[in-house]
Write a protein that holds these residues in place. Structure first.
Motif, short mmCIF file in Angstrom:
data_model
loop_
_atom_site.label_atom_id
_atom_site.label_comp_id
_atom_site.label_asym_id
_atom_site.label_seq_id
_atom_site.Cartn_x
_atom_site.Cartn_y
_atom_site.Cartn_z
N GLY A 36 0.82 -1.22 0.00
CA GLY A 36 0.00 0.00 0.00
C GLY A 36 0.85 1.26 0.00
N LYS A 37 1.90 1.27 0.81
CA LYS A 37 2.81 2.43 0.83
C LYS A 37 3.51 2.59 -0.50
N TYR A 38 3.87 1.45 -1.14
CA TYR A 38 4.51 1.52 -2.45
C TYR A 38 3.56 2.12 -3.48
N ILE A 39 2.28 1.71 -3.43
CA ILE A 39 1.30 2.21 -4.39
C ILE A 39 1.12 3.72 -4.23
N VAL A 40 1.02 4.19 -2.99
CA VAL A 40 0.84 5.62 -2.74
C VAL A 40 2.05 6.41 -3.23
N SER A 41 3.26 5.89 -2.98
CA SER A 41 4.46 6.60 -3.45
C SER A 41 4.59 6.53 -4.97
N CYS A 42 4.20 5.41 -5.55
CA CYS A 42 4.23 5.28 -7.02
C CYS A 42 3.25 6.27 -7.66
N MET A 43 2.05 6.39 -7.09
CA MET A 43 1.07 7.33 -7.62
C MET A 43 1.55 8.78 -7.44
N ALA A 44 2.22 9.04 -6.33
CA ALA A 44 2.76 10.39 -6.11
C ALA A 44 3.83 10.73 -7.14
N SER A 45 4.66 9.76 -7.48
CA SER A 45 5.68 10.02 -8.50
C SER A 45 5.08 10.12 -9.90
N SER A 46 3.86 9.62 -10.07
CA SER A 46 3.17 9.72 -11.36
C SER A 46 2.30 10.96 -11.47
N GLY A 47 2.25 11.77 -10.40
CA GLY A 47 1.50 13.02 -10.47
C GLY A 47 0.13 12.96 -9.83
N PHE A 48 -0.06 12.09 -8.84
CA PHE A 48 -1.35 11.96 -8.16
C PHE A 48 -1.13 12.03 -6.65
N ASP A 49 -1.96 12.82 -5.99
CA ASP A 49 -1.89 12.93 -4.53
C ASP A 49 -3.01 12.11 -3.91
N TRP A 50 -2.73 11.53 -2.74
CA TRP A 50 -3.74 10.80 -1.98
C TRP A 50 -4.78 11.78 -1.46
N SER A 51 -6.05 11.47 -1.66
CA SER A 51 -7.13 12.30 -1.16
C SER A 51 -8.33 11.41 -0.89
N ASP A 52 -8.76 11.37 0.36
CA ASP A 52 -9.91 10.53 0.70
C ASP A 52 -11.21 11.34 0.77
N GLN A 53 -11.27 12.46 0.04
CA GLN A 53 -12.44 13.33 0.04
C GLN A 53 -13.56 12.85 -0.88
N SER A 54 -13.23 12.02 -1.84
CA SER A 54 -14.23 11.54 -2.79
C SER A 54 -15.17 10.55 -2.11
N PRO A 55 -16.46 10.65 -2.38
CA PRO A 55 -17.40 9.69 -1.78
C PRO A 55 -17.09 8.24 -2.20
N LEU A 56 -16.56 8.06 -3.39
CA LEU A 56 -16.21 6.72 -3.84
C LEU A 56 -14.98 6.19 -3.12
N CYS A 57 -14.16 7.07 -2.60
CA CYS A 57 -13.00 6.66 -1.82
C CYS A 57 -13.41 6.32 -0.39
N ARG A 58 -14.38 7.05 0.12
CA ARG A 58 -14.81 6.81 1.50
C ARG A 58 -15.40 5.42 1.68
N GLU A 59 -15.92 4.83 0.60
CA GLU A 59 -16.46 3.47 0.67
C GLU A 59 -15.35 2.46 0.94
N ALA A 60 -14.19 2.69 0.36
CA ALA A 60 -13.05 1.79 0.53
C ALA A 60 -11.76 2.60 0.46
N PRO A 61 -11.34 3.22 1.57
CA PRO A 61 -10.13 4.05 1.55
C PRO A 61 -8.85 3.20 1.62
N VAL A 62 -8.55 2.52 0.54
CA VAL A 62 -7.33 1.71 0.45
C VAL A 62 -6.49 2.20 -0.70
N ALA A 63 -5.22 1.84 -0.69
CA ALA A 63 -4.29 2.35 -1.71
C ALA A 63 -4.63 1.87 -3.11
N THR A 64 -5.31 0.73 -3.23
CA THR A 64 -5.63 0.19 -4.55
C THR A 64 -6.88 0.82 -5.15
#
Length: 153
Positions: free
Chosen positions: A102-130
């Motif tokens: 999970g930590k690898y996925i978050v850092s990989c997404m950050a290096s690809s230009g994406f920040d972690w944000s759990d504000q989306s309602p679709l993320c709140r259903e399953a706030p996991v790195a995948t």
């Protein structure tokens, strides 16, 4: 909206907007080839404004919904790629609860230009790195288009 429907809407709005811009533009230039002398400046301005909005809406549908753009779909694909890379890099951690993948996925997404944000309602259903909905692009235009796509998703 399906890709076929968005392509059809895009073409119709683009063509209608183009025709209306030409009609309104000719009337605005007072050539009176399309809009005759009995049309007021308000009517001509209204035609031009509606035409311009149709044109802009057609372009907007193209950028937010057509299959040749990769905003939200690209974000989901990048999440899957990062997950595959993380599982390949740490095969022993697949079944453990260490959170290394999970930590690898978050850092990989950050290096690809994406920040972690759990504000989306679709993320709140399953706030996991995948979950691809738990990321937002760092670029402002990409974020704007992705949020528009999420609104109509």
């Amino acid at each position: 909206m399906t890709p076929e429907l968005s392509a059809l809407v895009m073409v119709v709005l683009f063509m209608l907007g183009f025709v209306m811009v030409v009609v309104g533009g000719v009337g605005f230039m007072r050539s009176n080839l399309v809009l005759m002398d009995n049309r007021s400046w308000l009517a001509q301005g209204s035609v031009f404004a509606v035409a311009a909005s149709m044109f802009v809406l057609g372009i907007g549908v193209h950028f937010t919904g057509s299959s040749n753009t990769a905003f939200l779909k690209g974000q989901m694909a990048q999440t899957s790629r990062c997950e595959l890379e993380g599982e390949s890099a740490y095969p022993d951690a697949r079944r453990s609860r260490s959170g290394v993948i999970g930590k690898y996925i978050v850092s990989c997404m950050a290096s690809s230009g994406f920040d972690w944000s759990d504000q989306s309602p679709l993320c709140r259903e399953a706030p996991v790195a995948t979950n691809g909905y738990c990321y937002e692009p760092t670029a402002w235009f990409d974020r704007l288009v992705t949020q528009a796509q999420l609104t109509f998703n």
